[in-house]
Design a protein around this motif. Sequence first.
Motif, PDB file in Angstrom:
ATOM      1  N   THR A  22       0.856  -1.180   0.000  1.00  0.00           N
ATOM      2  CA  THR A  22       0.000   0.000   0.000  1.00  0.00           C
ATOM      3  C   THR A  22       0.894   1.232   0.000  1.00  0.00           C
ATOM      4  N   GLY A  65       1.972   5.153   0.027  1.00  0.00           N
ATOM      5  CA  GLY A  65       1.601   6.339   0.782  1.00  0.00           C
ATOM      6  C   GLY A  65       2.858   7.164   0.997  1.00  0.00           C
ATOM      7  N   GLU A 117     -14.247   5.255   2.366  1.00  0.00           N
ATOM      8  CA  GLU A 117     -12.900   4.748   2.116  1.00  0.00           C
ATOM      9  C   GLU A 117     -12.986   3.523   1.224  1.00  0.00           C
ATOM     10  N   THR A 137     -10.147   0.688  -1.240  1.00  0.00           N
ATOM     11  CA  THR A 137      -8.814   0.322  -1.709  1.00  0.00           C
ATOM     12  C   THR A 137      -8.844   0.140  -3.216  1.00  0.00           C
ATOM     13  N   THR A 166      -3.064   8.871   1.986  1.00  0.00           N
ATOM     14  CA  THR A 166      -4.197   8.346   1.219  1.00  0.00           C
ATOM     15  C   THR A 166      -4.508   9.313   0.076  1.00  0.00           C
ATOM     16  N   ARG A 215      -4.813   3.447  -1.026  1.00  0.00           N
ATOM     17  CA  ARG A 215      -5.941   3.645  -0.116  1.00  0.00           C
ATOM     18  C   ARG A 215      -6.549   5.005  -0.405  1.00  0.00           C
TER      19      ARG A 215
END
Length: 151
Positions: A48, A50, A127, A129, A67, A148
């Motif tokens: 993920t 970020g 939210e 993904t 995010t 995300r």
Amino acid sequence: MNLTGTGRRRGVELMGLALVVAFGYFFADKTLFDEATPAMPSLTSNCTIGTTPCSFDNATVSMASATAAPLIPTEIRVEVSKSNIDHLMVELQGVEMNMGIYKLKLSSAGNNVFKGDLMLPICMEDEMTWRGVIKSPDNVLTLPINVRMAR
């Protein structure tokens, strides 16, 4: 005049027409409108991205914020160890909601760095993904990622 031969032929034609209509009704959805869904990369190999970079064997991927916000540009940066390519492609699909495939071209910023502004569409959830891959045009470089998104 022989009317029974004409009536029998007409009956066979109507029966054939009924069979064709029945076949179309029951099997058209499967044969004509069956869409193949693109395969998603496996969850185990994804990182993920970020503000904390994701490191791979030959590249590092980071995002300007932790995010991505819907409809707000967020810079993605990819630094590769060695490169003779002029751009990279990002392809993402929503995990929790099918929102199609989002594609973004990352342009070279020099010194084996590629950048682009990710601007994901808005969705119903607060939210979600996005899962996908960053890849070179020749598919030699393939980096599985998650992004995300939060409002």
